[in-house]
Design a protein around this motif. Structure first.
Motif, PDB file in Angstrom:
ATOM      1  N   GLY A   9      -7.717  -7.726  22.808  1.00  0.00           N
ATOM      2  CA  GLY A   9      -6.356  -8.235  22.590  1.00  0.00           C
ATOM      3  C   GLY A   9      -5.657  -8.501  23.919  1.00  0.00           C
ATOM      4  O   GLY A   9      -4.483  -8.173  24.090  1.00  0.00           O
ATOM      5  N   GLY A  10      -6.368  -9.122  24.834  1.00  0.00           N
ATOM      6  CA  GLY A  10      -5.813  -9.379  26.173  1.00  0.00           C
ATOM      7  C   GLY A  10      -5.030 -10.671  26.266  1.00  0.00           C
ATOM      8  O   GLY A  10      -4.594 -11.057  27.350  1.00  0.00           O
ATOM      9  N   SER A  11      -4.840 -11.339  25.145  1.00  0.00           N
ATOM     10  CA  SER A  11      -4.196 -12.661  25.200  1.00  0.00           C
ATOM     11  C   SER A  11      -2.683 -12.591  25.314  1.00  0.00           C
ATOM     12  O   SER A  11      -2.069 -13.429  25.976  1.00  0.00           O
ATOM     13  CB  SER A  11      -4.566 -13.459  23.945  1.00  0.00           C
ATOM     14  OG  SER A  11      -4.334 -12.693  22.779  1.00  0.00           O
ATOM     15  N   ILE A  18      -1.243  -5.393  30.573  1.00  0.00           N
ATOM     16  CA  ILE A  18      -2.285  -4.572  31.205  1.00  0.00           C
ATOM     17  C   ILE A  18      -3.132  -5.450  32.137  1.00  0.00           C
ATOM     18  O   ILE A  18      -3.440  -5.076  33.276  1.00  0.00           O
ATOM     19  CB  ILE A  18      -3.166  -3.907  30.127  1.00  0.00           C
ATOM     20  CG1 ILE A  18      -2.344  -2.916  29.300  1.00  0.00           C
ATOM     21  CG2 ILE A  18      -4.387  -3.227  30.747  1.00  0.00           C
ATOM     22  CD1 ILE A  18      -3.019  -2.449  28.006  1.00  0.00           C
ATOM     23  N   ALA A  19      -3.493  -6.624  31.644  1.00  0.00           N
ATOM     24  CA  ALA A  19      -4.333  -7.539  32.438  1.00  0.00           C
ATOM     25  C   ALA A  19      -3.645  -7.886  33.764  1.00  0.00           C
ATOM     26  O   ALA A  19      -4.278  -7.857  34.833  1.00  0.00           O
ATOM     27  CB  ALA A  19      -4.618  -8.805  31.631  1.00  0.00           C
ATOM     28  N   ARG A  20      -2.353  -8.175  33.709  1.00  0.00           N
ATOM     29  CA  ARG A  20      -1.624  -8.553  34.936  1.00  0.00           C
ATOM     30  C   ARG A  20      -1.612  -7.416  35.948  1.00  0.00           C
ATOM     31  O   ARG A  20      -1.804  -7.633  37.143  1.00  0.00           O
ATOM     32  CB  ARG A  20      -0.190  -8.967  34.606  1.00  0.00           C
ATOM     33  CG  ARG A  20      -0.118 -10.386  34.090  1.00  0.00           C
ATOM     34  CD  ARG A  20       1.326 -10.866  33.940  1.00  0.00           C
ATOM     35  NE  ARG A  20       1.372 -11.772  32.809  1.00  0.00           N
ATOM     36  CZ  ARG A  20       1.798 -11.463  31.586  1.00  0.00           C
ATOM     37  NH1 ARG A  20       2.269 -10.259  31.338  1.00  0.00           N
ATOM     38  NH2 ARG A  20       1.771 -12.352  30.625  1.00  0.00           N
ATOM     39  N   TYR A  33      -9.793 -11.963  22.724  1.00  0.00           N
ATOM     40  CA  TYR A  33      -8.708 -12.375  21.827  1.00  0.00           C
ATOM     41  C   TYR A  33      -9.327 -12.660  20.464  1.00  0.00           C
ATOM     42  O   TYR A  33     -10.560 -12.736  20.329  1.00  0.00           O
ATOM     43  CB  TYR A  33      -7.968 -13.610  22.377  1.00  0.00           C
ATOM     44  CG  TYR A  33      -8.776 -14.888  22.309  1.00  0.00           C
ATOM     45  CD1 TYR A  33      -9.858 -15.096  23.150  1.00  0.00           C
ATOM     46  CD2 TYR A  33      -8.466 -15.875  21.368  1.00  0.00           C
ATOM     47  CE1 TYR A  33     -10.607 -16.247  23.071  1.00  0.00           C
ATOM     48  CE2 TYR A  33      -9.219 -17.032  21.283  1.00  0.00           C
ATOM     49  CZ  TYR A  33     -10.292 -17.217  22.131  1.00  0.00           C
ATOM     50  OH  TYR A  33     -11.036 -18.346  22.034  1.00  0.00           O
ATOM     51  N   ALA A  34      -8.445 -12.837  19.452  1.00  0.00           N
ATOM     52  CA  ALA A  34      -8.952 -13.109  18.102  1.00  0.00           C
ATOM     53  C   ALA A  34      -8.843 -14.586  17.755  1.00  0.00           C
ATOM     54  O   ALA A  34      -9.814 -15.211  17.327  1.00  0.00           O
ATOM     55  CB  ALA A  34      -8.192 -12.271  17.075  1.00  0.00           C
ATOM     56  N   THR A  38      -4.763 -20.559  23.319  1.00  0.00           N
ATOM     57  CA  THR A  38      -3.755 -21.034  24.282  1.00  0.00           C
ATOM     58  C   THR A  38      -3.175 -19.843  25.042  1.00  0.00           C
ATOM     59  O   THR A  38      -3.026 -19.879  26.270  1.00  0.00           O
ATOM     60  CB  THR A  38      -2.614 -21.761  23.524  1.00  0.00           C
ATOM     61  OG1 THR A  38      -3.217 -22.732  22.686  1.00  0.00           O
ATOM     62  CG2 THR A  38      -1.642 -22.418  24.468  1.00  0.00           C
ATOM     63  N   ALA A  39      -2.854 -18.775  24.298  1.00  0.00           N
ATOM     64  CA  ALA A  39      -2.251 -17.597  24.949  1.00  0.00           C
ATOM     65  C   ALA A  39      -3.230 -16.954  25.920  1.00  0.00           C
ATOM     66  O   ALA A  39      -2.851 -16.561  27.026  1.00  0.00           O
ATOM     67  CB  ALA A  39      -1.811 -16.592  23.889  1.00  0.00           C
TER      68      ALA A  39
END
Ligand code: NAP
Length: 277
Positions: A9-11, A18-20, A33-34, A38-39
């Protein structure tokens, strides 16, 4: 070589936060992502830009997978392996709220099954897959030792993988209009003590982060209700949480700043869990 994190769920929302934070620290990322391509592309671009600003050179790989499905979980792990050949951190973040909030006396089985599959079963079996791979990597990495010094540099030099699960205050707070979500998060909360106990002997620390009310798409529909509750003192720190609040807690774990803690629950909730009199 950069350490590598896989974020489910990193989108969007908390996963993107968290990713940033990890990107700024120079971590390579697998963003799962699911549906929302785009996100996830926008988050990947943000991460690359954030890393450039701090002089880090990172790779972000994107992988669609529904974590409630066994074949997708296997494909996700195979993808991470193929892209980077190593994994230092799993972040079980993906999760869903009920499509419709129903009173406990009216709640239906379809929503219960969906929430349990995505919020509890998916992370449980993904962690199992990843744990097996991490143990393999620990064995291959002769220099890795659970007794190695606990500072950040040592953590980067030695292979000291970690697992973090994003649960929710709903794991131990009763909301009678979304009992299915509460049950799924309470089940998820058991993942951390289980895997912490099982993996400690391999030098793999396991943590739960339990967020409170965080401004994301998930809470957008009930923003006015939470505005009023927060203004009324529901949380000792009177503000909404933001994804970066959770991201910073994950970053502290990722950097190895909690080396003698495992199975720990870290509250990122503005003090919501405090009992006051
Ligand atoms: P969000 O904004 O709705 O984002 C949900 C993320 O999960 C998206 O990246 C979504 O991917 C992904 N996802 C959904 N179903 C998936 C599936 N079956 N397989 C893989 N990925 C899937 O939610 P959020 O607020 O950031 O929440 C993130 C986590 O924090 C969840 O576990 C949530 O329960 C927990 N949490 C949130 C709050 C809060 O106040 N927001 C508080 C406590 C805990 P797509 O973009 O492709 O749909």
């Amino acid at each position: 070589m950069n350490p590598v994190a896989l974020i489910t769920g990193g989108s969007r929302g908390i996963g993107a936060g968290i990713a940033r934070e990890l990107a700024v620290l120079g971590w390579d990322l697998v963003l799962n992502y699911a549906r929302n391509e785009t996100a996830v592309r926008a988050t990947a671009a943000d991460c690359a830009a954030a890393a450039r600003r701090t002089g880090s050179n990172l790779r972000v790989a994107i992988c669609q997978a529904d974590i409630s499905l066994a074949a997708d979980r296997q494909r996700l792990v195979d993808f991470a392996r193929g892209q980077f050949g190593r994994l230092d951190l799993l972040v079980n973040n993906a999760g869903v709220a009920p499509e419709v909030r129903s009173d406990l006396l009216d709640a239906g089985e379809a929503s219960f099954d969906r929430l349990m599959a995505i919020n509890a079963k998916g992370p449980f079996f993904l962690t199992q897959l990843v744990a097996r791979w991490m143990i393999e990597q620990v064995k291959q990495n002769a220099s890795s030792s659970p007794a190695s010094p606990a500072d950040e540099r040592a953590d980067r030099q030695h292979y000291r993988p970690k697992i973090v699960t994003i649960s929710s205050i709903s794991a131990d707070t009763a909301s009678v209009n979304r009992g299915d979500y509460c049950v799924s998060k309470a089940a998820l909360a058991m993942l951390t003590p289980l895997f912490a106990a099982r993996l400690a002997g391999h030098g793999i620390n396991v943590y739960e982060i339990r967020p409170g009310i965080v401004a994301t798409d998930m809470t957008a529909a009930v923003a006015e209700k939470y505005d009023a509750l927060i203004a009324g003192g529901l949380t000792p720190l009177r503000r909404w949480g933001v994804p970066a609040d959770v991201g910073k807690a994950v970053a502290a774990i990722a950097q190895g700043w909690l080396p003698f803690s495992t199975g720990e629950v870290i509250h990122v909730d503005g003090g919501f869990h405090l009992r006051t009199l």
